[in-house]
Enzyme design. Sequence first.
Site, PDB file in Angstrom:
ATOM      1  N   HIS A   1       0.434   3.853   2.209  1.00 37.30           N
ATOM      2  CA  HIS A   1       0.673   5.316   2.431  1.00 37.30           C
ATOM      3  C   HIS A   1      -0.028   5.806   3.843  1.00 37.30           C
ATOM      4  CE1 HIS A   1       0.576   9.526   0.908  1.00 37.30           C
ATOM      5  NE2 HIS A   1      -0.510   9.736   1.694  1.00 37.30           N
ATOM      6  N   GLU A   2      -1.158   5.365   3.985  1.00 35.29           N
ATOM      7  CA  GLU A   2      -1.975   5.872   5.239  1.00 35.29           C
ATOM      8  C   GLU A   2      -1.599   5.346   6.532  1.00 35.29           C
ATOM      9  OE1 GLU A   2      -4.203   8.195   4.580  1.00 35.29           O
ATOM     10  OE2 GLU A   2      -4.481   8.028   2.482  1.00 35.29           O
TER      11      GLU A   2
ATOM     12  N   HIS B   1       0.997   7.600   7.607  1.00 31.01           N
ATOM     13  CA  HIS B   1       0.296   8.943   8.429  1.00 31.01           C
ATOM     14  C   HIS B   1      -0.034   8.245   9.662  1.00 31.01           C
ATOM     15  CE1 HIS B   1      -0.279  11.807   5.372  1.00 31.01           C
ATOM     16  NE2 HIS B   1      -0.718  11.138   4.437  1.00 31.01           N
TER      17      HIS B   1
ATOM     18  N   GLU C   1       2.916  14.216   5.207  1.00 30.53           N
ATOM     19  CA  GLU C   1       2.984  13.501   4.165  1.00 30.53           C
ATOM     20  C   GLU C   1       4.148  12.825   3.885  1.00 30.53           C
ATOM     21  OE1 GLU C   1       0.034  13.404   2.767  1.00 30.53           O
ATOM     22  OE2 GLU C   1       0.851  12.528   0.776  1.00 30.53           O
TER      23      GLU C   1
HETATM   24 ZN    ZN Z   1      -1.103  11.471   2.257  1.00 28.25          ZN
END
Ligand code: ZN
Length: 496
Positions: free
Chosen positions: A261-262, A265, A291
């Site tokens: 997830h990160e 980003h 996001e």
């Molecule tokens: Zn996030």
Amino acid sequence: MTSAEQKFIQIMKEITAYDEAISLIGWDLRTYIPKKGMDHRSDTIGLLSNKRNELKTSEKMKALIDQLKTENTTPVIKKSVEEAEREYEKFRSIPSQELTEFITLTSKSETVWQEAREKSDFSLLQPYLEKIVEFNKKIAEYRGYDNNKYEGLLDDYEPGLTIDVLDQVFGQLKTALIDLVKKINQSKVEVDSGLLLKHFPKDKQKSFSLAVLDKMGFDFDAGRLDETIHPFATGINPYDVRVTTRYDENDFRMAVFGTIHEGGHALYEQNIDPDLHQTLLADGVSMGIHESQSLFWENFVGRSRAFWESHFDLFKDHAPKSFEAIEFDHFYRAINEVKPSMIRIEADELTYSLHIIIRYELEKELINGDLAVKDLPEAWNQKMEDYLGIKPANDSEGLLQDIHWSAGDIGYFPTYALGYMYAAQLHAKMNDEIDIDNMIRLGDFEPLKQWLTENIHRHGKMKKPLDLIRDVTGEGLNPTYLIDYLTNKYTDIYQL
Ligand code: ZN
């Protein structure tokens, strides 16, 4: 280059230098700072933020904005001037005395929130939240809005999005999700995420996470992976983008999916066009689009059947022997278990958006005066029951679970679910051009990363969020892509 352009570029460099310093010491504050260093460090961040804001609201900045608006300049400077003006007006719109009061109020209420959550006693927080709601109503008035006061707040996080659009897409999504949850509850298919809860040493989780991050195309010469309690990713500058994660030795999902997830980003921040570096545009365009990048990698790649078909062996190479006997199908279903639960950050990918929609509906009512703060716990619990079929036993697992409202952030929550809808829409479009599952099965993520860089990352803040989505997909925000994706995936897993 004109002298106004030169001066403007110089002032942007100064602003981004403050940004960089603040981000770096902010990263340290959330990772490795010794406990006793925290107080002074918070003061330092506050001081540097003030200096940066003084630059953004200075007479010099205003004069440059006014002059450059009349000059024929480059697209990057033109857009940067627009951004500078937006920020100038944002900061100037609220009287500084009131802003200081608000900051003092929210830092106090964050502390009260912690106590209220521990004691599960909403009445402690209620007077603070009442003031915060009143302040936010005023902020919305200062910022201005077209139809709905809540738009004055939302615009900060997702510029250009209207309540009409949001009501419509969330309404559609809500109906579809509630229906899916009901069907899954009646399904006879047994899905057991308990089989994943085996001891998995931290260093092995880390080496697997690093291997996946590397495959995603994360540039380790322009970033790093560290540990923290509340994971995040931060772009200190585009060549120094840091991912953090947290290891739970009894549940590898936290670190593995958290890192993916990160990492999503981080790829965004690492691949912004160098022409935008050291300008006001070298950042993600909105919370929702940011996001969408993390959720694309976490869910559409990381929780896909194709990913685990090609990476299950690699996973088992890193995992302890106790994982060896797990069959692929059981594993795949386990990491995609759907189970309505009280806590947003522990929710599965299907019920997650319902948690967000509940918060959206409630905060919009609070700002428009349709709901009083004192009635919030009851309204919260009722919606949990209506949408998820479960009712919190107390306020700790109810409306006291998130820090956002006590920190003064109203209008932020919708961006989580927006990101999800954007991600699904981008995924569908990408799939028209690239056979995504085939690439994932081959373990070749490069075409995916390149597509995202070309269509999203490189643009930084050059385009508004909805223009970006329209340019890439040929249409505005459309929730049917997410609904279709979830329906197909879970119809297969739960044999609906
Ligand atoms: Zn996030």
